[in-house]
Design an enzyme around this catalytic site. Sequence first.
Site, mmCIF file in Angstrom:
data_model
loop_
_atom_site.group_PDB
_atom_site.id
_atom_site.type_symbol
_atom_site.label_atom_id
_atom_site.label_comp_id
_atom_site.label_asym_id
_atom_site.label_seq_id
_atom_site.Cartn_x
_atom_site.Cartn_y
_atom_site.Cartn_z
ATOM 1 N N GLU A 1 -143.354 -70.577 1.335
ATOM 2 C CA GLU A 1 -143.564 -69.410 2.281
ATOM 3 C C GLU A 1 -143.865 -68.267 1.257
ATOM 4 O OE1 GLU A 1 -140.645 -69.044 5.241
ATOM 5 O OE2 GLU A 1 -141.595 -70.122 6.612
ATOM 6 N N ARG B 1 -139.670 -64.749 -3.255
ATOM 7 C CA ARG B 1 -140.309 -63.402 -3.048
ATOM 8 C C ARG B 1 -140.714 -62.910 -4.167
ATOM 9 N NH1 ARG B 1 -140.078 -61.208 2.081
ATOM 10 N NH2 ARG B 1 -138.837 -62.550 3.705
ATOM 11 N N HIS C 1 -138.762 -69.138 0.243
ATOM 12 C CA HIS C 1 -139.449 -68.180 0.155
ATOM 13 C C HIS C 1 -139.421 -67.523 -1.125
ATOM 14 C CE1 HIS C 1 -141.501 -65.038 3.058
ATOM 15 N NE2 HIS C 1 -141.832 -64.681 1.927
ATOM 16 N N HIS D 1 -131.445 -68.633 8.028
ATOM 17 C CA HIS D 1 -130.260 -67.614 7.995
ATOM 18 C C HIS D 1 -129.193 -68.051 8.976
ATOM 19 C CE1 HIS D 1 -128.675 -63.763 7.050
ATOM 20 N NE2 HIS D 1 -128.027 -63.729 8.222
ATOM 21 N N HIS E 1 -137.884 -67.966 12.393
ATOM 22 C CA HIS E 1 -137.405 -66.687 12.173
ATOM 23 C C HIS E 1 -136.408 -66.523 13.201
ATOM 24 C CE1 HIS E 1 -137.136 -63.018 9.436
ATOM 25 N NE2 HIS E 1 -136.638 -62.662 10.509
ATOM 26 N N ASN F 1 -134.444 -73.879 5.607
ATOM 27 C CA ASN F 1 -134.817 -72.811 4.737
ATOM 28 C C ASN F 1 -133.537 -72.628 3.859
ATOM 29 O OD1 ASN F 1 -135.236 -69.876 3.527
ATOM 30 N ND2 ASN F 1 -136.997 -69.854 4.760
HETATM 31 C C1 LIG Z 1 -141.067 -66.207 7.083
HETATM 32 C C2 LIG Z 1 -139.717 -66.151 7.828
HETATM 33 O O1 LIG Z 1 -139.544 -65.711 8.546
HETATM 34 C C3 LIG Z 1 -138.583 -66.507 6.984
HETATM 35 O O2 LIG Z 1 -138.811 -67.944 6.489
HETATM 36 C C4 LIG Z 1 -138.477 -65.673 5.555
HETATM 37 O O3 LIG Z 1 -138.429 -66.698 4.689
HETATM 38 C C5 LIG Z 1 -136.916 -65.121 5.698
HETATM 39 O O4 LIG Z 1 -136.958 -64.356 4.498
HETATM 40 P P1 LIG Z 1 -135.326 -64.207 4.066
HETATM 41 O O5 LIG Z 1 -134.714 -65.218 3.750
HETATM 42 O O6 LIG Z 1 -135.754 -63.428 2.720
HETATM 43 O O7 LIG Z 1 -134.910 -63.046 5.088
HETATM 44 N N1 LIG Z 2 -140.121 -69.565 8.723
HETATM 45 C C1 LIG Z 2 -138.741 -69.019 9.056
HETATM 46 C C2 LIG Z 2 -137.988 -69.693 8.174
HETATM 47 O O1 LIG Z 2 -138.111 -70.359 7.086
HETATM 48 C C3 LIG Z 2 -136.257 -69.331 8.243
HETATM 49 O O2 LIG Z 2 -136.250 -68.029 8.867
HETATM 50 P P1 LIG Z 2 -134.861 -67.646 9.134
HETATM 51 O O3 LIG Z 2 -134.096 -68.877 9.964
HETATM 52 O O4 LIG Z 2 -133.995 -67.673 7.666
HETATM 53 O O5 LIG Z 2 -134.686 -66.293 9.983
#
Ligand SMILES: CC(=O)[C@@H](O)[C@H](O)COP(=O)(O)O
Ligand SMILES: NCC(=O)COP(=O)(O)O
Length: 237
Positions: free
Chosen positions: A70, A45, A43, A214, A190, A7
Amino acid sequence: MVRLSVNVNKIATLRNARGGNVPNLLEVVRDIESFGAQGITIHPRPDERHIRYQDARDLKKVVQTELNIEGNPIPEFIDLVLEVLPDQVTLVPDAPDAITSNAGWDTRANRSFLQGVIARFREAGIRTSIFVDPDPDMVRAARDTGTERVELYTEGYARAFPSNPGEAVKPYVKAALAAGEAGLGLNAGHDLSLENISFFRQEVPHLLEVSIGHALICESLYLGLENVINMYKARLR
Ligand SMILES: CC(=O)[C@@H](O)[C@H](O)COP(=O)(O)O
Ligand SMILES: NCC(=O)COP(=O)(O)O
């Protein structure tokens, strides 16, 4: 091998911090894939705080592995996904002002809504996944929406893992077994991290893909992006 979808929201966060194009998201994504990632997740937003709608359009031309978009299926999101045609769309029920995703779908209460949205994406040839809590009932009810996969929301696991890994993973094992019985593909994501991913992979059956952002980006500040991607892949074998 469980597929690793990286991500890249937080790359866009850093880029947007100065209003320019450094780091260049498209270049970083090309490098992430060359380092061995098997997918890219974004994602976008509604407030475009990190990933912008235009990023989704641009990444469609760049991503060589799989693109997973997402988001909450608001009309603008649905239009973007049908325009971009990613490999996968993951529906997430978070509010526009949520600091991050914080819950899975109530797949019973939202069944008819989800059926309609999922039918449109499947008709367009996009694989569908819906974000759910590790609740076997919600997983079983997800089957009635027509979705091909569910993504288990793993914040609860990550939070409880340090104190009691065995207890933390139990709901996810049950939910994964329910997904298998329902004929649903299984994703997860997540707050997964280098610390907690090995045990999750070891204990949770039927897992096809994890999306991690993250923690991976934070770990890369110390260990390097290429190194961290390969550390995750080694843990996911
Ligand atoms: C759906 C999920 O849990 C994550 O993929 C989300 O994309 C995290 O979003 P942020 O990076 O905005 O925290
Ligand atoms: N669907 C979870 C994602 O894409 C990443 O979540 P995170 O590792 O940033 O909490």
